[in-house]
Write a protein that holds these residues in place. Structure first.
Motif, PDB file in Angstrom:
ATOM      1  N   VAL A   3       0.568  -0.990   0.378  1.00  0.00           N
ATOM      2  CA  VAL A   3      -0.091   0.033   0.250  1.00  0.00           C
ATOM      3  C   VAL A   3       1.134   1.474  -0.075  1.00  0.00           C
ATOM      4  N   ALA A  62      -5.399  -2.830   7.918  1.00  0.00           N
ATOM      5  CA  ALA A  62      -5.672  -1.658   7.603  1.00  0.00           C
ATOM      6  C   ALA A  62      -7.130  -1.243   8.000  1.00  0.00           C
ATOM      7  N   TYR A  86      -3.012   0.516  -3.674  1.00  0.00           N
ATOM      8  CA  TYR A  86      -2.957  -0.197  -3.839  1.00  0.00           C
ATOM      9  C   TYR A  86      -3.030  -1.402  -5.141  1.00  0.00           C
ATOM     10  N   GLU A 105     -10.308   1.251   5.194  1.00  0.00           N
ATOM     11  CA  GLU A 105     -11.136  -0.424   5.551  1.00  0.00           C
ATOM     12  C   GLU A 105     -11.402  -1.127   4.909  1.00  0.00           C
ATOM     13  N   LEU A 108      -9.269  -1.069   1.552  1.00  0.00           N
ATOM     14  CA  LEU A 108      -8.053  -2.420   1.860  1.00  0.00           C
ATOM     15  C   LEU A 108      -8.482  -3.826   1.662  1.00  0.00           C
ATOM     16  N   ARG A 109      -9.582  -3.390   2.416  1.00  0.00           N
ATOM     17  CA  ARG A 109      -9.830  -5.271   2.707  1.00  0.00           C
ATOM     18  C   ARG A 109     -10.774  -5.937   1.249  1.00  0.00           C
TER      19      ARG A 109
END
Length: 151
Positions: A3, A62, A86, A105, A108-109
Motif C-alpha cells: 500500500v 487495514a 493498493y 478500511e 484495503l480489505r
C-alpha cells in the motif's frame, strides 16, 4: 499487500515525513504492518521524491492504517489530500472522518481479498463521503494496476 501513501500536492516533502513519523509511532500499526519510505515510481515528477509504503498482510492492519491516518489528519486541518494506492486501485482522502476510516478500511480489505492475502473480507461499504475514488491507480511498487476500484 503493498500500500502506498502519496501527497501529490506536496512540494517539499514535509507532509510525507510528518505522516511517516506518525505512522511509525503508532504501536498497533507497527505490529501489523511494515512501514517504510520508497522512491516515487515517477522520479521525474515535480514534488516529493518519496512515498510511504506499507506492507500489510491481515485485515486488522487495514483498520490500523485507517485509524492512524485519521488521527494524524485530524491534528492537521490544513494538510493536503492523500492518495492511498493498493493492488487494483486507489482512493484519495481529504479528511479524518469516521466515514473516511470506513472507506479506507473497506477498500484495503477488498483489495486484500481480491489479492488472496486476507480471508477477513469484512468492513464497511464504500459509500462516498467527500473523498474522490480513483480507479486504475498505481500501486506502491510502480506497476500499473489492471483493475479499477469502482465500488
Amino acid at each position: 499487500m503493498r500500500v502506498g501513501l502519496d501527497f501529490e500536492e506536496s512540494r517539499d516533502g514535509q507532509e510525507v515525513q510528518d505522516l511517516y513519523r506518525w505512522l511509525r509511532m503508532d504501536a498497533d500499526l507497527r505490529r501489523s504492518a511494515e512501514i517504510g519510505l520508497v522512491s516515487r515510481p515517477d522520479a521525474e515528477a515535480m514534488g516529493t521524491l518519496e512515498i510511504i509504503e506499507l506492507v500489510i498482510a491481515q485485515g486488522i492492519a487495514a483498520l490500523n492504517l485507517a485509524v492512524a491516518y485519521a488521527a494524524w489528519r485530524n491534528t492537521r486541518p490544513a494538510a493536503p489530500q492523500v492518495t492511498i494506492t493498493y493492488p487494483g486501485g486507489s482512493i484519495t482522502v481529504q479528511d479524518g472522518s469516521e466515514e473516511t476510516v470506513r472507506r479506507i478500511e473497506a477498500a484495503l480489505r477488498r483489495a486484500a481479498a481480491e489479492d488472496g492475502e486476507s480471508e477477513d473480507t469484512g468492513g464497511g461499504e464504500d459509500t462516498g463521503g467527500g473523498e474522490a475514488v480513483q480507479g486504475a491507480g498505481e500501486p506502491a511498487d510502480g506497476s500499473r494496476a489492471a483493475a479499477t476500484d469502482d465500488a
